[in-house]
Design an enzyme around this catalytic site. Structure first.
Site: not given
Ligand code: PNS
Length: 175
Positions: A16, A40, A91, A128
């Site tokens: 990131h 969430k 990516r 992550s």
């Protein structure tokens, strides 16, 4: 032209940071926006406040980057803030299909354009979720995340890191 780099950032990774740093050279201003959804909330490792604190620390050296959060549709945020362009990082080809769909939908429902920035290949395997997984076992994530994220992960998994360090210490100490 201004841009928004939206994401969950749970936590922000070196991938990131790579995309953000390159975006900050291309756009006048980049807002790093944590998109959150109250329903969430429990699915994240870090609370919204923790993620914002990490992001502020990790981006403090970038003068044209600011940090924000929004709990709703990205296109509504873009319209409210008149922010211009959405930035997303890619990516690998595997990211492309999902990102293409989201970008098309955001253009259809909000007439917002998305610009993709390719993360450097050395971060192609970093996410992550993988970082959270490695940290949950006390593994070394120091290369994969900025210092602010590493510190926060070590606090979150303090018991695991402490236990692992004591095991390594006892293996390396003679007798
Ligand atoms: O870091 P992530 O989890 O890949 O980020 C995905 C994110 C948060 C950018 C995306 O889920 C999003 O924009 N969520 C906000 C809600 C929304 O606008 N959804 C519709 C996209 S079609």
């Amino acid at each position: 032209m201004n841009a928004v780099f939206p994401g969950s950032f749970d936590p922000i990774t070196s991938g990131h940071m790579d995309v953000l740093t390159r975006a900050a050279k291309m756009f006048e201003h980049v807002t790093l926006t944590v998109m959150h959804n109250a329903r969430k909330q429990g699915r994240h490792l870090f609370t919204l406040d923790e993620r914002l604190t990490i992001l502020r620390e990790a981006t403090s050296h970038l003068p044209n980057v600011s940090v924000d959060s929004f709990g709703g549709l990205l296109v509504d945020y873009m319209a409210q803030q008149q922010k211009g362009i959405i930035i997303r990082g890619l990516r690998a080809v595997s990211d492309y299909e999902y990102e293409l769909q989201i970008a098309h939908l955001n253009r259809q429902i909000g007439e917002v354009e998305t610009v993709f920035i390719m993360a450097a290949t050395r971060w192609s395997f970093v996410s992550s979720s993988m970082v959270r997984e490695i940290a949950s076992y006390g593994g070394d994530i120091s290369e994969m995340v900025p210092r602010a994220s590493a510190r926060a992960l070590k606090v979150k998994f303090a018991d695991v890191y402490t236990e692992r360090e004591s095991q390594v210490h006892s293996r390396t100490m003679p007798g």
